[in-house]
Every structure is written in structure tokens, then in C-alpha cells.
Design a protein around this motif. Structure first.
Motif, PDB file in Angstrom:
ATOM      1  N   ALA A  24       0.754  -0.997   0.152  1.00  0.00           N
ATOM      2  CA  ALA A  24       0.020   0.211  -0.506  1.00  0.00           C
ATOM      3  C   ALA A  24       0.883   1.486  -0.133  1.00  0.00           C
ATOM      4  O   ALA A  24       0.834   2.163  -1.002  1.00  0.00           O
ATOM      5  N   ARG A  25       1.819   1.238   1.182  1.00  0.00           N
ATOM      6  CA  ARG A  25       3.280   2.548   0.526  1.00  0.00           C
ATOM      7  C   ARG A  25       3.815   2.272  -0.343  1.00  0.00           C
ATOM      8  O   ARG A  25       3.683   3.903  -0.858  1.00  0.00           O
ATOM      9  N   VAL A  26       3.687   1.459  -0.773  1.00  0.00           N
ATOM     10  CA  VAL A  26       4.700   1.905  -2.567  1.00  0.00           C
ATOM     11  C   VAL A  26       3.620   2.220  -3.022  1.00  0.00           C
ATOM     12  O   VAL A  26       4.501   2.827  -4.279  1.00  0.00           O
ATOM     13  N   ARG A  27       2.513   1.604  -3.561  1.00  0.00           N
ATOM     14  CA  ARG A  27       1.103   2.798  -4.678  1.00  0.00           C
ATOM     15  C   ARG A  27       1.441   3.972  -4.137  1.00  0.00           C
ATOM     16  O   ARG A  27       1.553   4.789  -5.488  1.00  0.00           O
ATOM     17  N   GLU A  28       1.782   3.677  -2.538  1.00  0.00           N
ATOM     18  CA  GLU A  28       1.538   5.682  -2.413  1.00  0.00           C
ATOM     19  C   GLU A  28       2.783   6.243  -2.533  1.00  0.00           C
ATOM     20  O   GLU A  28       2.698   7.722  -3.040  1.00  0.00           O
ATOM     21  N   TYR A  29       3.928   6.124  -2.029  1.00  0.00           N
ATOM     22  CA  TYR A  29       4.765   7.095  -2.193  1.00  0.00           C
ATOM     23  C   TYR A  29       5.317   6.354  -4.181  1.00  0.00           C
ATOM     24  O   TYR A  29       6.164   7.913  -4.431  1.00  0.00           O
ATOM     25  N   PHE A  30       5.314   6.338  -4.771  1.00  0.00           N
ATOM     26  CA  PHE A  30       5.941   5.539  -6.510  1.00  0.00           C
ATOM     27  C   PHE A  30       5.516   5.675  -7.135  1.00  0.00           C
ATOM     28  O   PHE A  30       5.548   5.252  -8.386  1.00  0.00           O
ATOM     29  N   PRO A  31       3.762   6.802  -7.646  1.00  0.00           N
ATOM     30  CA  PRO A  31       3.540   5.949  -8.425  1.00  0.00           C
ATOM     31  C   PRO A  31       4.075   6.772  -9.491  1.00  0.00           C
ATOM     32  O   PRO A  31       3.180   6.164 -10.927  1.00  0.00           O
ATOM     33  N   HIS A  32       4.530   7.755  -9.907  1.00  0.00           N
ATOM     34  CA  HIS A  32       5.872   8.117 -10.620  1.00  0.00           C
ATOM     35  C   HIS A  32       6.304   7.254 -11.501  1.00  0.00           C
ATOM     36  O   HIS A  32       7.242   8.255 -12.392  1.00  0.00           O
ATOM     37  N   LEU A  33       6.728   6.184 -10.623  1.00  0.00           N
ATOM     38  CA  LEU A  33       7.337   4.918 -11.667  1.00  0.00           C
ATOM     39  C   LEU A  33       6.967   4.044 -11.932  1.00  0.00           C
ATOM     40  O   LEU A  33       7.544   3.155 -12.573  1.00  0.00           O
ATOM     41  N   ASP A  34       5.108   4.575 -11.951  1.00  0.00           N
ATOM     42  CA  ASP A  34       5.024   2.680 -12.862  1.00  0.00           C
ATOM     43  C   ASP A  34       4.753   3.212 -14.300  1.00  0.00           C
ATOM     44  O   ASP A  34       4.409   4.786 -14.592  1.00  0.00           O
ATOM     45  N   ILE A  35       4.421   2.421 -15.382  1.00  0.00           N
ATOM     46  CA  ILE A  35       4.373   2.833 -16.858  1.00  0.00           C
ATOM     47  C   ILE A  35       3.003   1.843 -17.227  1.00  0.00           C
ATOM     48  O   ILE A  35       2.855   1.279 -16.946  1.00  0.00           O
ATOM     49  N   ILE A  36       3.319   2.906 -18.220  1.00  0.00           N
ATOM     50  CA  ILE A  36       1.900   2.166 -18.694  1.00  0.00           C
ATOM     51  C   ILE A  36       1.726   2.923 -20.537  1.00  0.00           C
ATOM     52  O   ILE A  36       2.117   4.342 -20.787  1.00  0.00           O
ATOM     53  N   LEU A  37       1.448   2.010 -21.340  1.00  0.00           N
ATOM     54  CA  LEU A  37       2.085   1.964 -22.919  1.00  0.00           C
ATOM     55  C   LEU A  37       0.790   2.096 -22.743  1.00  0.00           C
ATOM     56  O   LEU A  37      -0.064   1.061 -22.969  1.00  0.00           O
ATOM     57  N   VAL A  38       0.461   2.596 -24.135  1.00  0.00           N
ATOM     58  CA  VAL A  38      -0.733   2.747 -25.189  1.00  0.00           C
ATOM     59  C   VAL A  38      -0.719   2.354 -26.342  1.00  0.00           C
ATOM     60  O   VAL A  38       0.569   2.498 -27.098  1.00  0.00           O
ATOM     61  N   SER A  39      -1.106   2.235 -27.290  1.00  0.00           N
ATOM     62  CA  SER A  39      -1.455   1.696 -29.173  1.00  0.00           C
ATOM     63  C   SER A  39      -1.744   3.133 -28.806  1.00  0.00           C
ATOM     64  O   SER A  39      -2.877   3.924 -28.736  1.00  0.00           O
ATOM     65  N   ALA A  40      -1.671   2.994 -30.589  1.00  0.00           N
ATOM     66  CA  ALA A  40      -2.157   4.064 -31.152  1.00  0.00           C
ATOM     67  C   ALA A  40      -3.998   4.555 -31.288  1.00  0.00           C
ATOM     68  O   ALA A  40      -3.987   5.685 -30.916  1.00  0.00           O
ATOM     69  N   ALA A  41      -4.564   3.436 -30.779  1.00  0.00           N
ATOM     70  CA  ALA A  41      -6.342   3.834 -30.685  1.00  0.00           C
ATOM     71  C   ALA A  41      -6.290   4.499 -29.202  1.00  0.00           C
ATOM     72  O   ALA A  41      -7.390   4.908 -28.919  1.00  0.00           O
ATOM     73  N   GLY A  42      -5.008   4.735 -28.095  1.00  0.00           N
ATOM     74  CA  GLY A  42      -5.551   5.116 -26.864  1.00  0.00           C
ATOM     75  C   GLY A  42      -5.068   3.959 -26.056  1.00  0.00           C
ATOM     76  O   GLY A  42      -5.808   3.721 -25.240  1.00  0.00           O
ATOM     77  N   ASP A  43      -5.375   3.101 -26.301  1.00  0.00           N
ATOM     78  CA  ASP A  43      -6.014   1.810 -25.611  1.00  0.00           C
ATOM     79  C   ASP A  43      -4.694   1.031 -24.608  1.00  0.00           C
ATOM     80  O   ASP A  43      -3.533   1.351 -25.225  1.00  0.00           O
ATOM     81  N   PRO A  44      -5.078   0.516 -23.787  1.00  0.00           N
ATOM     82  CA  PRO A  44      -3.992   0.087 -22.593  1.00  0.00           C
ATOM     83  C   PRO A  44      -2.959  -0.841 -23.219  1.00  0.00           C
ATOM     84  O   PRO A  44      -3.930  -1.963 -23.613  1.00  0.00           O
ATOM     85  N   ALA A  45      -1.955  -0.790 -23.957  1.00  0.00           N
ATOM     86  CA  ALA A  45      -0.618  -2.236 -24.689  1.00  0.00           C
ATOM     87  C   ALA A  45      -0.166  -3.047 -23.598  1.00  0.00           C
ATOM     88  O   ALA A  45      -0.107  -4.283 -23.860  1.00  0.00           O
ATOM     89  N   ALA A  46       0.371  -1.585 -22.420  1.00  0.00           N
ATOM     90  CA  ALA A  46       1.359  -2.982 -21.677  1.00  0.00           C
ATOM     91  C   ALA A  46       1.202  -1.785 -20.048  1.00  0.00           C
ATOM     92  O   ALA A  46       1.650  -1.141 -20.113  1.00  0.00           O
ATOM     93  N   THR A  47       1.955  -2.468 -19.298  1.00  0.00           N
ATOM     94  CA  THR A  47       2.443  -1.657 -18.496  1.00  0.00           C
ATOM     95  C   THR A  47       3.136  -2.014 -16.872  1.00  0.00           C
ATOM     96  O   THR A  47       3.788  -3.312 -17.099  1.00  0.00           O
ATOM     97  N   GLY A  48       3.459  -1.792 -16.126  1.00  0.00           N
ATOM     98  CA  GLY A  48       4.972  -2.348 -15.431  1.00  0.00           C
ATOM     99  C   GLY A  48       5.305  -0.829 -14.695  1.00  0.00           C
ATOM    100  O   GLY A  48       4.873   0.191 -14.684  1.00  0.00           O
ATOM    101  N   TRP A  49       5.660  -1.726 -13.155  1.00  0.00           N
ATOM    102  CA  TRP A  49       6.422  -0.661 -12.054  1.00  0.00           C
ATOM    103  C   TRP A  49       7.984  -0.957 -11.814  1.00  0.00           C
ATOM    104  O   TRP A  49       7.696  -2.420 -11.619  1.00  0.00           O
ATOM    105  N   GLY A  50       7.838  -0.854 -10.748  1.00  0.00           N
ATOM    106  CA  GLY A  50       9.482  -0.780  -9.899  1.00  0.00           C
ATOM    107  C   GLY A  50       9.803   0.275  -8.751  1.00  0.00           C
ATOM    108  O   GLY A  50       8.664   1.263  -8.657  1.00  0.00           O
TER     109      GLY A  50
END
Length: 228
Positions: A24-50
């Protein structure tokens, strides 16, 4: 992110009680390190975090478990310690886009994210994607398997190596998932009527059931890869 990870990982992946102390604290402290890639149509294509941690660079000083990684990140943030290492904790590609190069793009974005946030080292404790097909094989043996071209047998490990990563260590006990027998029957989709060891769907190692204590324990391995 939650939707993609829900599709890409088994139900028992959240059953590590030590991870629950920090997530829970990881999600609170580090959302700026989450990655979401989207397709040309704007749909979620991939996601990752660290997460960011301070690490000496010595293999002997690597965190011993996934929970240890999160603990170091949380405690470092709360104490004001400057991190120097970005640890890629997870990544998943939309099922329709597997084999399209999206996974490589995601990995590249995660590595660049660590650099962008002033971390000179990038690590990944990999959850090998085909280990569940060989639950009785040790992680040491599995990680050593190579194809005829000299690249790793495991697809996720192979992608990291192609991207410049190198294996630096193994984590045989990266996560320990526990739950009641009923919970494990729901997660595994099979009856678990007696004490013993069971091969379960998506399990990288065996599930150990203690019927008298009404508890099941499953220990999952990872492979440490260093990118920078």
C-alpha cells in the motif's frame, strides 16, 4: 494496471503476507515510477512498475526476497535516503499484443524511467514465464537452460538478455505465499484432500499442504538480472 496484472498473473500471487505489509505504501509513494504503454488507438497495451532502493552494487547485498525489495524502498523513502537503483518489479503485456515487440518496448521504457529519475543502476527480479511448466526442476537448473542459439530458454529472461541484461544471481525464495486449504483449492482449482506436495496450475514449484494445520505454503523463485 490492475486489470492487466489481473489477467497476467495467477490468483495466488497476492498471498505473500510480507509483501502485504508494504504494497500500500509502495503505491502511495512511487506512482511516478509506474509505466503504461498505449496503442495508437489509446488502449492500454502494456504496463510495468518498479521501486527505488539504495544498493551497494554487490551481489551479496541484493535483497533476499520480493518483500525485502519493497521494504528497502519504503524505509528508504521514509528516512530520506537517496536511492541509486531502480528495481523493475513487474511487467505485463496485453494478451492480444504478445509477440509484437510490445514487451521489449515496455522493458526499454522501464529502464529509461529509472535513468530519468536519477538512478544509475537498474535491476529486475524476474518471474520466469515458463517455469510453471517445470515445477519440479530447481531454479538453478532452469535458469541455466539455453536454446541452440545460446540465448536463455525462458522467453522473459531471453527478452531481458537481448535487451542487454545479464543474470547476476538467483532468488530461490523470492516470495512465500500462504493460505488456508480452502483458499488454495480456490486458487489452484483442484481438491487438496490430504497433507502432501501438489503440482498446481501456474505454480513454479510445488504447493505444500498441511491438512492438520489447515495451511498451504508455496515458495516461488526469481532470477536477478542487472541492466545497468
Amino acid at each position: 494496471m490492475d486489470e492487466l496484472f489481473g489477467e497476467g498473473f495467477p490468483a495466488f500471487i497476492t498471498a505473500d503476507p510480507e509483501v502485504k505489509k508494504y504494497i500500500a505504501r509502495v503505491r502511495e509513494y512511487f506512482p511516478h515510477l509506474d509505466i503504461i504503454l498505449v496503442s495508437a488507438a489509446g488502449d492500454p497495451a502494456a504496463t510495468g512498475w518498479g521501486v527505488p532502493i539504495a544498493w551497494t552494487g554487490a551481489v551479496a547485498d541484493l535483497p533476499q526476497s520480493f518483500a525485502d525489495i519493497l521494504r528497502l524502498a519504503v524505509e528508504g523513502h521514509e528516512s530520506g535516503t537517496d536511492p541509486d537503483t531502480f528495481v523493475i518489479c513487474g511487467g505485463v503485456v496485453h494478451p492480444d499484443l504478445k509477440g509484437t515487440g510490445t514487451a521489449t518496448a515496455l522493458l526499454r521504457a522501464l529502464v529509461e524511467s529509472g535513468q530519468k529519475h536519477a538512478m544509475s543502476r537498474v535491476l529486475a527480479p524476474l518471474r520466469p514465464t515458463r517455469k510453471h511448466l517445470y515445477p519440479l526442476i530447481s531454479i538453478d537448473q532452469y535458469a541455466s537452460w539455453l536454446r541452440d542459439d545460446g540465448l536463455p530458454f525462458d522467453p522473459w529472461l531471453r527478452l531481458h538478455v537481448r535487451a542487454g541484461g545479464r543474470v547476476i544471481a538467483l532468488a530461490p525464495e523470492a516470495q512465500t505465499m500462504t493460505g488456508s486449504v480452502q483458499a488454495w483449492e480456490e486458487w489452484a482449482g483442484i481438491a487438496l484432500p490430504a497433507t502432501g506436495e501438489y503440482v498446481i496450475k501456474d505454480g513454479m514449484s510445488v504447493l505444500r499442504i498441511d491438512a492438520a494445520a489447515d495451511v498451504g505454503m508455496y515458495v516461488e523463485p526469481n532470477i536477478w538480472v542487472r541492466h545497468l
